[in-house]
Design an enzyme around this catalytic site. Structure first.
Site, PDB file in Angstrom:
ATOM      1  N   ASN A 291       0.820  -1.207   0.000  1.00  0.00           N
ATOM      2  CA  ASN A 291       0.000   0.000   0.000  1.00  0.00           C
ATOM      3  C   ASN A 291       0.859   1.264   0.000  1.00  0.00           C
ATOM      4  O   ASN A 291       0.568   2.233   0.696  1.00  0.00           O
ATOM      5  CB  ASN A 291      -0.954  -0.024   1.195  1.00  0.00           C
ATOM      6  CG  ASN A 291      -2.249   0.722   0.924  1.00  0.00           C
ATOM      7  OD1 ASN A 291      -2.508   1.765   1.515  1.00  0.00           O
ATOM      8  ND2 ASN A 291      -3.070   0.211   0.031  1.00  0.00           N
ATOM      9  N   SER A 340      -4.217   2.090   4.572  1.00  0.00           N
ATOM     10  CA  SER A 340      -2.864   2.571   4.776  1.00  0.00           C
ATOM     11  C   SER A 340      -2.576   3.729   3.827  1.00  0.00           C
ATOM     12  O   SER A 340      -3.498   4.422   3.383  1.00  0.00           O
ATOM     13  CB  SER A 340      -1.860   1.418   4.617  1.00  0.00           C
ATOM     14  OG  SER A 340      -0.605   1.737   5.179  1.00  0.00           O
ATOM     15  N   HIS A 342      -1.570   4.260   0.652  1.00  0.00           N
ATOM     16  CA  HIS A 342      -2.194   4.358  -0.674  1.00  0.00           C
ATOM     17  C   HIS A 342      -3.695   4.565  -0.558  1.00  0.00           C
ATOM     18  O   HIS A 342      -4.292   5.307  -1.339  1.00  0.00           O
ATOM     19  CB  HIS A 342      -1.889   3.099  -1.483  1.00  0.00           C
ATOM     20  CG  HIS A 342      -2.069   3.247  -2.952  1.00  0.00           C
ATOM     21  ND1 HIS A 342      -3.086   2.623  -3.647  1.00  0.00           N
ATOM     22  CD2 HIS A 342      -1.362   3.946  -3.882  1.00  0.00           C
ATOM     23  CE1 HIS A 342      -2.984   2.917  -4.932  1.00  0.00           C
ATOM     24  NE2 HIS A 342      -1.953   3.726  -5.103  1.00  0.00           N
ATOM     25  N   CYS A 343      -4.312   3.941   0.410  1.00  0.00           N
ATOM     26  CA  CYS A 343      -5.762   4.033   0.580  1.00  0.00           C
ATOM     27  C   CYS A 343      -6.232   5.461   0.855  1.00  0.00           C
ATOM     28  O   CYS A 343      -7.343   5.830   0.475  1.00  0.00           O
ATOM     29  CB  CYS A 343      -6.226   3.144   1.727  1.00  0.00           C
ATOM     30  SG  CYS A 343      -5.924   1.380   1.515  1.00  0.00           S
ATOM     31  N   VAL A 344      -5.417   6.257   1.542  1.00  0.00           N
ATOM     32  CA  VAL A 344      -5.854   7.599   1.932  1.00  0.00           C
ATOM     33  C   VAL A 344      -5.417   8.678   0.940  1.00  0.00           C
ATOM     34  O   VAL A 344      -5.642   9.864   1.179  1.00  0.00           O
ATOM     35  CB  VAL A 344      -5.359   7.978   3.345  1.00  0.00           C
ATOM     36  CG1 VAL A 344      -5.899   6.996   4.368  1.00  0.00           C
ATOM     37  CG2 VAL A 344      -3.847   8.080   3.414  1.00  0.00           C
TER      38      VAL A 344
END
Length: 364
Positions: A291, A340, A342-344
């Site tokens: 991520n 994590s 990359h997700c945000v």
């Protein structure tokens, strides 16, 4: 020119390592699900944001004026240059910009267009009405300048796909074929959507790959990522006693069977397996080094407090992207809510304009 080649020429989803205009963040706030973890999430975002600003500008969504003041003060306390930040006041449900933010394609070679897919809270697991409106509200407020934004009434999350920039999409059957997203759609119909909307020439489907605690039904950005048209970095597991071992080994075998557009095996780089971490209620958290976020001249990698694995993950990414500075940022405060780095985040590729840099916009 055949149909696939025509679509590839007409619309293209760039790879993450291509030049970017900015990164988008939706900052955590008291109206979301963070509860007692909000302060830690706020601090993690401040570190992440100031790290990104070393490489490129930011577009930050804040819930309201009071929230904006908190975010601004946190960034100023860390020495951030706010002339490189565009703030927008727009209410949201949560922070997962990778999934509620826009995907950006290039039309006719170089003209960017925002593609605003429907976001339904990962198949209805969580409230998402505000998040689903966020991209078009930001666009209407002028946050992206005069760029075209196309709303698509079809569910797709940015974390569920990865692009090599040449027409190959990597994804998972567990996510895109779930009935809670686009009921009744077959693999063939989904591939048609990916061809039409994102210019996919082909789709590589993973059957295996799952992390305990993952709410997304196996988003590929927690599992395997392109770092070049011929290279895939993936989350490995080398502990036969771990409950993830068989599944991640099967995923590795699938990746080994894939071929590049040129017909060659991919260069595969496994990421280290971190020590387990658990939420306060005892459930296991979905730690993944896959991520990471690629930015201009840099790579930002989640760190989970396992010093040996954290450092090994940085080294893998240095091998994968040797021309970039690889930087670790603390991510345990993010993974407590099952996402994590990359997700945000959501990158906005080169050509997207941010007319609000150094100022604050408000949605109507």
């Amino acid at each position: 020119m055949n149909h696939a080649q025509h679509l590839r020429a007409r619309v293209r989803l760039p790879a993450e390592w291509e030049q970017q205009a900015a990164v988008m963040l939706t900052w955590p706030h008291r109206h979301g699900d963070w509860g007692e973890h909000l302060a830690a999430a706020h601090d993690a975002f401040a570190v992440l944001a100031t790290t990104i600003l070393r490489f490129e500008p930011l577009l930050i969504s804040c819930y309201d004026q009071a929230h904006h003041a908190e975010v601004r003060d946190a960034l100023l306390a860390r020495g951030a240059d706010l002339t490189r930040v565009s703030f927008v006041l727009c209410p949201s449900n949560d922070v997962w910009a990778r999934d509620h933010g826009p995907l950006t394609v290039y039309q006719d070679g170089s003209r960017p267009r925002l593609v605003d897919f429907t976001f339904n809270g990962w198949g209805g697991k969580f409230e998402a009405a505000l998040d689903d409106q966020l991209t078009r509200r930001l666009h209407a407020a002028g946050a992206f300048g005069a760029i075209d934004c196309r709303r698509i009434n079809w569910v797709l999350e940015g974390g569920s796909i990865d692009s090599d920039g040449q027409g190959t999409i990597l994804t998972t059957r567990a996510c895109l074929l779930t009935e809670t997203r686009n009921p009744g759609m077959s693999e063939r119909h989904i591939e048609m959507q990916l061809r039409e909307r994102l210019g996919a020439v082909r789709v590589l489907w993973l059957q295996h790959g799952a992390l305990e605690g993952d709410d997304t039904d196996s988003h590929v950005d927690m599992l395997a990522r392109f770092t070049a048209p011929d290279t895939i970095v993936y989350q490995g597991c080398d502990d036969p006693s771990d409950s993830h071992y068989a599944e991640l080994q099967a995923m590795a075998a699938e990746l080994a069977a894939f071929r590049t557009l040129g017909g060659e095996p991919y260069r595969l780089l496994p990421l280290p397996w971190p020590k387990p971490a658990y939420a306060p209620d005892g459930h296991r958290l979905p730690l993944s080094y896959a991520n990471f976020l690629i930015v201009n001249c840099g790579v930002i990698v989640p760190q989970y407090g396992d010093q040996a694995a954290d450092q090994a993950a940085l080294e893998v990414l240095r091998r994968a992207l040797p021309d970039r500075e690889v930087v670790g940022v603390p991510a345990l405060a993010l993974i407590i809510q099952h996402g994590s780095v990359h997700c945000v985040t959501m990158q906005l590729p080169d050509g997207v304009q941010l007319p609000g840099l150094g100022s604050t916009l408000s949605v109507a």
